[in-house]
Design a protein around this motif. Structure first.
Motif, PDB file in Angstrom:
ATOM      1  N   PRO A  15     -24.684 -14.773  -6.930  1.00 19.26           N
ATOM      2  CA  PRO A  15     -25.131 -14.514  -5.547  1.00 19.26           C
ATOM      3  C   PRO A  15     -24.778 -13.119  -5.051  1.00 19.26           C
ATOM      4  O   PRO A  15     -23.713 -12.572  -5.352  1.00 19.26           O
ATOM      5  N   LEU A  16     -25.687 -12.558  -4.293  1.00 17.87           N
ATOM      6  CA  LEU A  16     -25.448 -11.289  -3.616  1.00 17.87           C
ATOM      7  C   LEU A  16     -24.903 -11.517  -2.211  1.00 17.87           C
ATOM      8  O   LEU A  16     -23.992 -10.823  -1.766  1.00 17.87           O
ATOM      9  N   LYS A  17     -25.435 -12.509  -1.519  1.00 17.94           N
ATOM     10  CA  LYS A  17     -25.097 -12.676  -0.107  1.00 17.94           C
ATOM     11  C   LYS A  17     -23.819 -13.481   0.094  1.00 17.94           C
ATOM     12  O   LYS A  17     -23.438 -14.306  -0.734  1.00 17.94           O
ATOM     13  N   LEU A 356     -35.671 -10.554  -1.236  1.00 20.53           N
ATOM     14  CA  LEU A 356     -34.527 -11.364  -0.796  1.00 20.53           C
ATOM     15  C   LEU A 356     -34.087 -12.188  -2.000  1.00 20.53           C
ATOM     16  O   LEU A 356     -34.648 -13.251  -2.281  1.00 20.53           O
ATOM     17  N   GLY A 357     -33.102 -11.683  -2.720  1.00 22.32           N
ATOM     18  CA  GLY A 357     -32.733 -12.293  -3.990  1.00 22.32           C
ATOM     19  C   GLY A 357     -31.241 -12.242  -4.252  1.00 22.32           C
ATOM     20  O   GLY A 357     -30.422 -12.265  -3.340  1.00 22.32           O
ATOM     21  N   ASP A 358     -30.893 -12.145  -5.538  1.00 22.83           N
ATOM     22  CA  ASP A 358     -29.494 -12.199  -5.950  1.00 22.83           C
ATOM     23  C   ASP A 358     -29.181 -11.042  -6.899  1.00 22.83           C
ATOM     24  O   ASP A 358     -30.024 -10.173  -7.150  1.00 22.83           O
ATOM     25  N   LEU A 359     -27.969 -11.061  -7.448  1.00 24.37           N
ATOM     26  CA  LEU A 359     -27.556  -9.972  -8.327  1.00 24.37           C
ATOM     27  C   LEU A 359     -28.246 -10.018  -9.689  1.00 24.37           C
ATOM     28  O   LEU A 359     -28.315  -9.002 -10.381  1.00 24.37           O
ATOM     29  N   GLU A 360     -28.762 -11.176 -10.088  1.00 20.82           N
ATOM     30  CA  GLU A 360     -29.566 -11.230 -11.303  1.00 20.82           C
ATOM     31  C   GLU A 360     -30.854 -10.431 -11.112  1.00 20.82           C
ATOM     32  O   GLU A 360     -31.272  -9.684 -12.005  1.00 20.82           O
ATOM     33  N   ASP A 361     -31.479 -10.564  -9.938  1.00 22.47           N
ATOM     34  CA  ASP A 361     -32.667  -9.772  -9.636  1.00 22.47           C
ATOM     35  C   ASP A 361     -32.337  -8.276  -9.630  1.00 22.47           C
ATOM     36  O   ASP A 361     -33.123  -7.451 -10.105  1.00 22.47           O
ATOM     37  N   LEU A 362     -31.168  -7.936  -9.084  1.00 22.89           N
ATOM     38  CA  LEU A 362     -30.749  -6.530  -9.063  1.00 22.89           C
ATOM     39  C   LEU A 362     -30.564  -5.998 -10.477  1.00 22.89           C
ATOM     40  O   LEU A 362     -30.991  -4.887 -10.790  1.00 22.89           O
ATOM     41  N   THR A 374     -24.055  -1.626  -4.877  1.00 21.88           N
ATOM     42  CA  THR A 374     -23.835  -2.979  -4.353  1.00 21.88           C
ATOM     43  C   THR A 374     -22.334  -3.216  -4.246  1.00 21.88           C
ATOM     44  O   THR A 374     -21.531  -2.307  -4.505  1.00 21.88           O
ATOM     45  N   HIS A 375     -21.946  -4.437  -3.871  1.00 20.66           N
ATOM     46  CA  HIS A 375     -20.516  -4.714  -3.713  1.00 20.66           C
ATOM     47  C   HIS A 375     -19.867  -5.004  -5.071  1.00 20.66           C
ATOM     48  O   HIS A 375     -20.517  -4.907  -6.121  1.00 20.66           O
ATOM     49  N   ALA A 376     -18.587  -5.359  -5.056  1.00 20.84           N
ATOM     50  CA  ALA A 376     -17.818  -5.435  -6.291  1.00 20.84           C
ATOM     51  C   ALA A 376     -18.297  -6.521  -7.247  1.00 20.84           C
ATOM     52  O   ALA A 376     -18.016  -6.447  -8.446  1.00 20.84           O
ATOM     53  N   HIS A 377     -19.040  -7.512  -6.759  1.00 18.08           N
ATOM     54  CA  HIS A 377     -19.542  -8.544  -7.660  1.00 18.08           C
ATOM     55  C   HIS A 377     -20.657  -8.033  -8.568  1.00 18.08           C
ATOM     56  O   HIS A 377     -21.090  -8.758  -9.466  1.00 18.08           O
TER      57      HIS A 377
END
Length: 466
Positions: A15-17, A356-362, A374-377
Motif C-alpha cells: 500500500p501507498l496510502k 489512484l493505486g499502490d506501490l506495486e503500480d509505482l 515516495t515515502h520510506a515504504h
C-alpha cells in the motif's frame, strides 16, 4: 490537467496510502494539551502509533477505546466512557479528540450520542473539551482524515469574535513538516501580522526536549488560540485539503480565505508574498527579495541535472502537486504519478495521468524512470529497480530530521532543488584510468614506459638563457 484513473486491481499490493484515522490523529497532535483517541481496536491504534513514533522519533500520545469482539457487537458506549474517565484522571488533558475507525463505523456507533450521555452522567467531564470526527479507514486516505480533523476542530471550538485586523489564521496541510510551518510563520510575521496556526505541529513535534512530562501533547495550538481564530481578518490555506476548514471558518467568522495549492516553487511563493504585502500594506522585506534571487540561481544550477529526466512519484495529492510541479518547472517529465485519493489538486498537476493505486503500480511505472519519489515504504522497489529514491511524505522512518526538513518558501524550495540535483549527481558514472581496456600492445608499451628510467625534459627557460 491530469486525467485521474482508479486502479481496478482485486487487491492492494504494498500500500501507498495511510488511513484517515492516522491523518486525523496527526492533526490532533498539533493541538496543545490534547489527547488523540482512536475509537476502535488496540491494533488499529498500535499500528498508527508505531508509524508516528518512527517518523518523528518522538514520544507520541495516542490512546484507544480498545474495542473487542463483544463490545463491537453490543456497542462501544462503555469503552468510550471508560476511556474518557481514565484519560481525564491520568493525563488531565484540556482537549480529548476522538476519531473513528473502520470497525466502529461499520458497526454504526452513535459517538456523538455516547458523548452527550457521558457528559450527562459525569459532570466532572465539563472542564474538558471533547470533539469527535468521523474518519472511516475504508474510504479516503491520510489527507482526508487530516482535512476532516481541521474542519471538526473549527466547527466545534471556533466562535465569531470582534475583528483583529493584523491577525490571520494559517491552515497547513498534512504534507507540511513542523519546519515548514515555522518557515511560513516567520514569513507571515515579517509583514507585521500575527499568525494563528491550526494545527501547529511545529509546537508539539519539532523535536524539542520538553521541560516537563504531561502525558498529552507538549505544545501546539492552544484552546485559547483556536477560539481566537474567530477574530482573524484572513485565512490562509496551504493545499487543497484545507479548503473545507477555511470554508467552515468563513461561515463562522466571515473572514475571507485564499487557498495556495502549493508553496514550493518560485511562482507560488511570489503570489504568496505579494498577497501578504497587499493584506498588511507593507512592502516585501529585502531578505525575501534576496532569497528569491538565490532561488533563481539555484534553479539555474540545478536544471543541468534535472532537465530531461523522467520521474515516478507516489504521494498524497497535495504533496504530489508540490513536488511534481517543481520538478516540471525544473525540466523533468512526470512519467508515472500514483496518488491515494480524489482531490482537486490532480487537475493542476502537469502530467497526463494520475493513477489512484499502490506501490506495486509505482514500481511498474518506474522501470524506465530516472528517479523515484515516495515515502520510506518505497525503498525496496527502488532497490529492485536500482533507481535513486527521494524520500517524501509520511512515513519516512529510515532517516532522521524529518521534523526540521523545510520545502516551502524560497529557502525551502532552494534546499529541495539542491537535494534532488545532488541525488542525481550521485548517479553520474565517473570513469578512471583503470576503467578503459588496453590492447596487449598498449599494455606492453605502458609497462615498458614504467620500467625505463625517467629523465626530466630540459627547461624551456634554461634553453632560452643558453
Amino acid at each position: 490537467m491530469a486525467h485521474v484513473v482508479e486502479s481496478k486491481k482485486a487487491c492492494t499490493v504494498n500500500p501507498l496510502k495511510m488511513s484517515q484515522p492516522l491523518g486525523a490523529s496527526m492533526a490532533f497532535l498539533g493541538l496543545d494539551a490534547c489527547m488523540p483517541v482512536m475509537h476502535g481496536s488496540q491494533g488499529c491504534t498500535s499500528f498508527g502509533l508505531v508509524l508516528l513514533v518512527r517518523h518523528f522519533k518522538e514520544a507520541i500520545p495516542l490512546q484507544t477505546t480498545a474495542m473487542n469482539e463483544v463490545t463491537t457487537i453490543l456497542g462501544g458506549y462503555e469503552n468510550i466512557e471508560a476511556a474518557l474517565l481514565n484519560i481525564r484522571k491520568r493525563a488531565a488533558p484540556k482537549l480529548i479528540a476522538i476519531c473513528s475507525t473502520g470497525l466502529t463505523e461499520t458497526k454504526g456507533d452513535d459517538v456523538n450520542g455516547f458523548l452527550a450521555l457521558a457528559r450527562q452522567k459525569h459532570p466532572e467531564l465539563a472542564d474538558t473539551e471533547i470533539i469527535y470526527v468521523s474518519t472511516p479507514d475504508y474510504v479516503g486516505a491520510f489527507e482526508d482524515g487530516f482535512k476532516h480533523a481541521i474542519t471538526g476542530v473549527v466547527k466545534s471550538l471556533v466562535k465569531p469574535l470582534p475583528l483583529v485586523q493584523d491577525q490571520v489564521t494559517l491552515l497547513p496541510g498534512s504534507h507540511l513538516s513542523p519546519g515548514d510551518i515555522d518557515e511560513l510563520r516567520e514569513i507571515i510575521e515579517a509583514f507585521g501580522l500575527k499568525a494563528i496556526v491550526l494545527p501547529d505541529l511545529s509546537g508539539s513535534l519539532d523535536g524539542h526536549i520538553p521541560p516537563d512530562w504531561r502525558g498529552t501533547t507538549l505544545g501546539g495550538t492552544s484552546l485559547d488560540d483556536i477560539r481566537a481564530a474567530g477574530a482573524s481578518s484572513w485565512t490562509i490555506g496551504v493545499g487543497e485539503q484545507t479548503r473545507e476548514g477555511a470554508e467552515a471558518l468563513q461561515a463562522i467568522s466571515g473572514a475571507p480565505f485564499q487557498i495556495f495549492e502549493r508553496l514550493t516553487g518560485i511562482e507560488a511563493n511570489d503570489r504568496f508574498l505579494m498577497r501578504l504585502s497587499q493584506h498588511s500594506g507593507r512592502p516585501v522585506p529585502a531578505k525575501y527579495r534576496r532569497q528569491r534571487s538565490q532561488l533563481l540561481d539555484a534553479m539555474l544550477d540545478g536544471h543541468f541535472y534535472t532537465g530531461g529526466m523522467t520521474v515516478a512519484i507516489g504521494a498524497e495529492p497535495d504533496l504530489l502537486l508540490a513536488i511534481g510541479a517543481l520538478l516540471h518547472e525544473m525540466g523533468a517529465e512526470l512519467r508515472c504519478c500514483i496518488s491515494t485519493t480524489q482531490s482537486a489538486s490532480h487537475a493542476l498537476l502537469p502530467a497526463e495521468t494520475v493513477l489512484l493505486g499502490d506501490l506495486e503500480d509505482l514500481e511498474q511505472g518506474a522501470k524506465d524512470c530516472d528517479l523515484i519519489v515516495t515515502h520510506a515504504h518505497g525503498r525496496q522497489a527502488a532497490q529492485r529497480l536500482n533507481k535513486p529514491l527521494l524520500r517524501m511524505g509520511f512515513p519516512v522512518f529510515d532517516r532522521v530530521g524529518n521534523a526540521h526538513r523545510v520545502q516551502v518558501g524560497y529557502r525551502g524550495t532552494m534546499a529541495l532543488i539542491f537535494e534532488i540535483a545532488n541525488l542525481m549527481i550521485e548517479q553520474i558514472p565517473h570513469h578512471h584510468a583503470d576503467d578503459w581496456p588496453l590492447t596487449p600492445e598498449a599494455r606492453r608499451a605502458a609497462l615498458a614506459r614504467t620500467a625505463a628510467p625517467q629523465s626530466m625534459p630540459p627547461s624551456p627557460l634554461a634553453e632560452a638563457s643558453a
